[in-house]
Design a protein around this motif. Structure first.
Motif, PDB file in Angstrom:
ATOM      1  N   GLN A 184       2.988  12.623  -2.566  1.00  0.00           N
ATOM      2  CA  GLN A 184       2.626  11.397  -3.279  1.00  0.00           C
ATOM      3  C   GLN A 184       1.791  11.767  -4.505  1.00  0.00           C
ATOM      4  OE1 GLN A 184       0.166   8.392  -1.319  1.00  0.00           O
ATOM      5  NE2 GLN A 184       1.122   6.798  -2.574  1.00  0.00           N
ATOM      6  N   PRO A 185       2.319  11.529  -5.719  1.00  0.00           N
ATOM      7  CA  PRO A 185       1.543  11.801  -6.922  1.00  0.00           C
ATOM      8  C   PRO A 185       0.402  10.794  -7.057  1.00  0.00           C
ATOM      9  CG  PRO A 185       3.917  11.671  -7.385  1.00  0.00           C
ATOM     10  CD  PRO A 185       3.689  11.097  -6.027  1.00  0.00           C
ATOM     11  N   VAL A 186      -0.759  11.270  -7.448  1.00  0.00           N
ATOM     12  CA  VAL A 186      -1.926  10.417  -7.661  1.00  0.00           C
ATOM     13  C   VAL A 186      -2.506  10.767  -9.032  1.00  0.00           C
ATOM     14  CG1 VAL A 186      -4.171   9.675  -6.786  1.00  0.00           C
ATOM     15  CG2 VAL A 186      -2.408  10.454  -5.183  1.00  0.00           C
ATOM     16  N   LEU A 212     -25.517  13.629 -18.616  1.00  0.00           N
ATOM     17  CA  LEU A 212     -24.926  12.629 -19.507  1.00  0.00           C
ATOM     18  C   LEU A 212     -24.291  11.482 -18.719  1.00  0.00           C
ATOM     19  CD1 LEU A 212     -23.274  14.986 -22.150  1.00  0.00           C
ATOM     20  CD2 LEU A 212     -25.269  13.524 -22.490  1.00  0.00           C
ATOM     21  N   THR A 213     -23.631  11.826 -17.620  1.00  0.00           N
ATOM     22  CA  THR A 213     -22.948  10.804 -16.815  1.00  0.00           C
ATOM     23  C   THR A 213     -23.951   9.874 -16.129  1.00  0.00           C
ATOM     24  OG1 THR A 213     -21.074  12.298 -16.433  1.00  0.00           O
ATOM     25  CG2 THR A 213     -21.286  10.423 -14.951  1.00  0.00           C
ATOM     26  N   LEU A 214     -24.994  10.447 -15.589  1.00  0.00           N
ATOM     27  CA  LEU A 214     -25.997   9.617 -14.913  1.00  0.00           C
ATOM     28  C   LEU A 214     -26.781   8.760 -15.902  1.00  0.00           C
ATOM     29  CD1 LEU A 214     -27.464  11.970 -12.137  1.00  0.00           C
ATOM     30  CD2 LEU A 214     -25.607  10.301 -11.991  1.00  0.00           C
ATOM     31  N   CYS A 215     -26.764   9.141 -17.167  1.00  0.00           N
ATOM     32  CA  CYS A 215     -27.455   8.344 -18.182  1.00  0.00           C
ATOM     33  C   CYS A 215     -26.615   7.158 -18.663  1.00  0.00           C
ATOM     34  CB  CYS A 215     -27.839   9.211 -19.382  1.00  0.00           C
ATOM     35  SG  CYS A 215     -29.288  10.256 -19.085  1.00  0.00           S
ATOM     36  N   GLN A 216     -25.326   7.170 -18.344  1.00  0.00           N
ATOM     37  CA  GLN A 216     -24.482   6.031 -18.715  1.00  0.00           C
ATOM     38  C   GLN A 216     -24.714   4.900 -17.702  1.00  0.00           C
ATOM     39  OE1 GLN A 216     -21.175   6.139 -21.371  1.00  0.00           O
ATOM     40  NE2 GLN A 216     -20.179   7.406 -19.840  1.00  0.00           N
ATOM     41  N   PHE A 217     -24.868   3.684 -18.209  1.00  0.00           N
ATOM     42  CA  PHE A 217     -25.149   2.570 -17.296  1.00  0.00           C
ATOM     43  C   PHE A 217     -24.002   2.352 -16.321  1.00  0.00           C
ATOM     44  CE2 PHE A 217     -25.064  -1.947 -16.123  1.00  0.00           C
ATOM     45  CZ  PHE A 217     -26.313  -2.035 -15.526  1.00  0.00           C
ATOM     46  N   HIS A 218     -22.753   2.430 -16.814  1.00  0.00           N
ATOM     47  CA  HIS A 218     -21.597   2.247 -15.927  1.00  0.00           C
ATOM     48  C   HIS A 218     -20.519   3.260 -16.266  1.00  0.00           C
ATOM     49  CE1 HIS A 218     -18.583   0.409 -13.407  1.00  0.00           C
ATOM     50  NE2 HIS A 218     -17.764   0.337 -14.440  1.00  0.00           N
ATOM     51  N   ASN A 219     -19.915   3.842 -15.243  1.00  0.00           N
ATOM     52  CA  ASN A 219     -18.831   4.813 -15.411  1.00  0.00           C
ATOM     53  C   ASN A 219     -17.553   4.256 -14.786  1.00  0.00           C
ATOM     54  OD1 ASN A 219     -20.286   7.265 -16.552  1.00  0.00           O
ATOM     55  ND2 ASN A 219     -21.505   6.902 -14.709  1.00  0.00           N
ATOM     56  N   PHE A 220     -16.516   4.168 -15.593  1.00  0.00           N
ATOM     57  CA  PHE A 220     -15.238   3.648 -15.108  1.00  0.00           C
ATOM     58  C   PHE A 220     -14.399   4.796 -14.530  1.00  0.00           C
ATOM     59  CE2 PHE A 220     -16.513   0.638 -18.364  1.00  0.00           C
ATOM     60  CZ  PHE A 220     -16.241  -0.587 -17.770  1.00  0.00           C
ATOM     61  N   VAL A 221     -13.718   4.527 -13.433  1.00  0.00           N
ATOM     62  CA  VAL A 221     -12.752   5.466 -12.864  1.00  0.00           C
ATOM     63  C   VAL A 221     -11.599   4.669 -12.265  1.00  0.00           C
ATOM     64  CG1 VAL A 221     -13.967   5.563 -10.643  1.00  0.00           C
ATOM     65  CG2 VAL A 221     -12.394   7.390 -11.270  1.00  0.00           C
ATOM     66  N   GLU A 222     -10.413   5.178 -12.450  1.00  0.00           N
ATOM     67  CA  GLU A 222      -9.219   4.497 -11.949  1.00  0.00           C
ATOM     68  C   GLU A 222      -8.351   5.498 -11.194  1.00  0.00           C
ATOM     69  OE1 GLU A 222      -5.496   2.896 -14.307  1.00  0.00           O
ATOM     70  OE2 GLU A 222      -7.141   1.446 -14.456  1.00  0.00           O
ATOM     71  N   ILE A 223      -7.967   5.148  -9.991  1.00  0.00           N
ATOM     72  CA  ILE A 223      -7.113   6.001  -9.152  1.00  0.00           C
ATOM     73  C   ILE A 223      -5.820   5.247  -8.884  1.00  0.00           C
ATOM     74  CG2 ILE A 223      -6.930   7.262  -6.979  1.00  0.00           C
ATOM     75  CD1 ILE A 223     -10.021   7.149  -6.830  1.00  0.00           C
ATOM     76  N   GLU A 224      -4.703   5.834  -9.253  1.00  0.00           N
ATOM     77  CA  GLU A 224      -3.416   5.175  -9.042  1.00  0.00           C
ATOM     78  C   GLU A 224      -2.528   6.023  -8.133  1.00  0.00           C
ATOM     79  OE1 GLU A 224       0.414   3.244 -11.442  1.00  0.00           O
ATOM     80  OE2 GLU A 224      -1.205   4.216 -12.555  1.00  0.00           O
ATOM     81  N   PHE A 225      -2.138   5.446  -7.004  1.00  0.00           N
ATOM     82  CA  PHE A 225      -1.211   6.093  -6.086  1.00  0.00           C
ATOM     83  C   PHE A 225       0.212   5.718  -6.503  1.00  0.00           C
ATOM     84  CE2 PHE A 225      -5.144   5.804  -3.686  1.00  0.00           C
ATOM     85  CZ  PHE A 225      -5.213   7.034  -3.041  1.00  0.00           C
TER      86      PHE A 225
END
Length: 484
Positions: A184-186, A212-225
């Motif tokens: 299954q590609p993800v 740098l990442t922890l200093c960003q108020f919000h971090n977007f991530v998207e996982i698509e199966f």
């Protein structure tokens, strides 16, 4: 943010990881391998649930407030292997902690305090990049688990084998596709306005990325199966074809291009040595052709002396394509013709085997510049152990993978006594006194141009500036002598 948000997030993230450690440690104690092939016991299900909750809280503390999941994760019986791409950061561990699937990762990772224990809990398949026997055992273990009819947990594999900046998909390693079972590609996406996630060969280090990442108020991530990919009979017999077809599907879903370079090409292009490959080198193309012939550089290294002795006996006699095929013990093919074309001069249809051996030495041991030069000296030297200027030019042109190179000034500098010939010892002594000789004598002008480009233009894919072909149609054209 460094003075306010960062320390708070770092504290809570570290606290959640430490909280998860005792659960993973206790659950891992005394576990027999056969237990994993049985349905999960109630206490193991409880531990799984607790660890998933703790890990999700850790990512929440890190600014990943919600994780956008598309598609449906297949059951182990439907797809024993999940292939994830692109691989660009240690934050790619998010889907791993969400599923508690097994992973394939570097053996060194198990020695990391706290994190190593959490990794051991999910029963990963460890691989050592430097141990060839470990690679073989890894493939066998993946095959065994994948063909267990869902008894083992699913395996998550990052088939690229290294981190890129997600602008393209590099060559997939065949390990995930050798078992010939459905995968299954993800695909992973980080649609942030400011990219603080990418952790590649060049650029911010691991700690800077974390900061740098922890200093960003919000971090977007998207996982698509994506839908499960069921291989054809031809793909089952040809793991490379299977890998390329899955990569194509994933690239289309991501809307990015593909490139036929690999992790090993990164090592070759960015190897630290006295001779750094210039941007117009053809050795990356040569390395790709070597692998396409089924010749693995890591296994060929031990045969370099044998190849060099055979080439030395030829005393500069040039060979045809058929003789070259016999020398390599491979059939004549389009791939072999393309490799042969890299070394053809004057369109006479013959090549010097010493050039092939020199190029192969660079590919097999990219950081060992002096060992390659010494090997080449042995092939070119006369009976008294010396070479002339033309010989040095041939050696260095081949070691750098370029068509033109002026070594006159370098040769004069080494030949202080003006004998008109030098030995390897002369060359070695000179490089000891002047370790930066290459930049001064061989490609000084080019280095200045490259440095200007680096300050104004970003690398096209985070690997090195010459990895992305300018035109895909170029592959259809015949290769020329030492042209990238």
């Amino acid at each position: 943010m460094t003075l306010t948000l960062f320390p708070i997030r770092l504290f809570f993230a570290a606290f959640m990881m430490l909280l998860a450690w005792p659960f993973a440690f206790i659950a891992s104690m005394g576990s027999a391998e056969r237990e994993l092939e049985k349905p999960l016991s109630w206490w193991r299900k409880v531990v799984d649930f607790l660890l998933k909750a703790i890990m999700r809280t850790m990512w929440l503390a890190g600014g990943f407030h919600w994780i956008n999941v598309k598609g449906r994760q297949a059951l182990p019986a439907e797809a024993a292997i999940l292939t994830l791409a692109p691989h660009s950061s240690y934050f790619d561990a998010i889907p791993v902690t969400m599923t508690m699937a097994s992973i394939v990762m570097k053996a060194e990772s198990k020695d990391i305090p706290v994190w190593g224990t959490l990794i051991k809990y999910i029963r990963p398949v460890f691989v050592s990049r430097s141990d060839q026997d470990s690679r073989r055992k890894t493939v066998e273990e993946i095959k065994r688990r994948a063909q267990s009819d869902g008894k083992w947990p699913q395996i998550m594999i990052f088939p690229e084998g290294t981190c890129t900046n997600r602008s393209c998909l590099i060559t997939f390693k065949p390990g995930a596709f050798i078992p010939g079972v459905p995968v299954q590609p993800v695909v992973l996406r980080y649609p942030n306005k400011l990219d603080t996630i990418t952790w590649t060969w060049q650029g911010p280090g691991a700690l800077e990325i974390l900061w740098l990442t922890l200093c960003q108020f919000h971090n977007f991530v998207e996982i698509e199966f994506l839908p499960v990919y069921i291989p054809s009979e031809e793909e089952k017999k040809n793991p490379s074809l299977y890998a390329n077809n899955v990569r194509r599907v994933m690239a289309e879903a991501l809307g990015v291009s593909v490139t036929d370079y690999t992790f090993e090409d990164c090592q070759l292009a960015l190897a630290e040595g006295q001779l750094r490959l210039p941007s117009n080198t053809c050795l990356l193309e040569f390395a790709k052709l070597v692998r396409s012939l089924g010749l693995k550089p890591e296994k060929l290294e031990k045969d370099l002396d044998r190849y060099s002795q055979s080439a030395k006996k030829m005393k500069g006699k040039r060979v045809s394509l058929k003789e070259f095929a016999a020398y390599l013990e491979v059939p004549v093919s389009d791939t072999l013709e393309n490799m042969f074309a890299l070394f053809v001069e004057n369109e006479d249809g013959v090549i010097d085997l010493r050039e092939y051996v020199t190029a192969l030495s660079v590919v097999c041991r990219p950081s060992k510049t002096l060992e390659t030069i010494q090997l080449a000296f042995k092939m070119y030297e006369s009976q008294n152990g010396t070479i002339i200027e033309n010989d040095l030019a041939c050696i260095l042109k081949t070691a750098l993978g370029v068509s033109e190179l002026n070594v006159t000034d370098l040769f004069k500098a080494i030949d202080a006594e003006e004998k008109g010939e030098i030995t390897y010892d002369d060359f070695y002594r000179y490089t000891e006194m002047y370790p930066d000789f290459a930049e001064e004598y061989l490609y000084h002008d080019q280095m200045e141009v490259e440095n200007c480009l680096k300050t104004s233009l970003p690398a096209p894919n985070g690997l090195c500036t010459d990895f992305s072909p300018e035109n895909a149609d170029d592959k259809k054209n015949p290769l020329q002598k030492k042209l990238n």
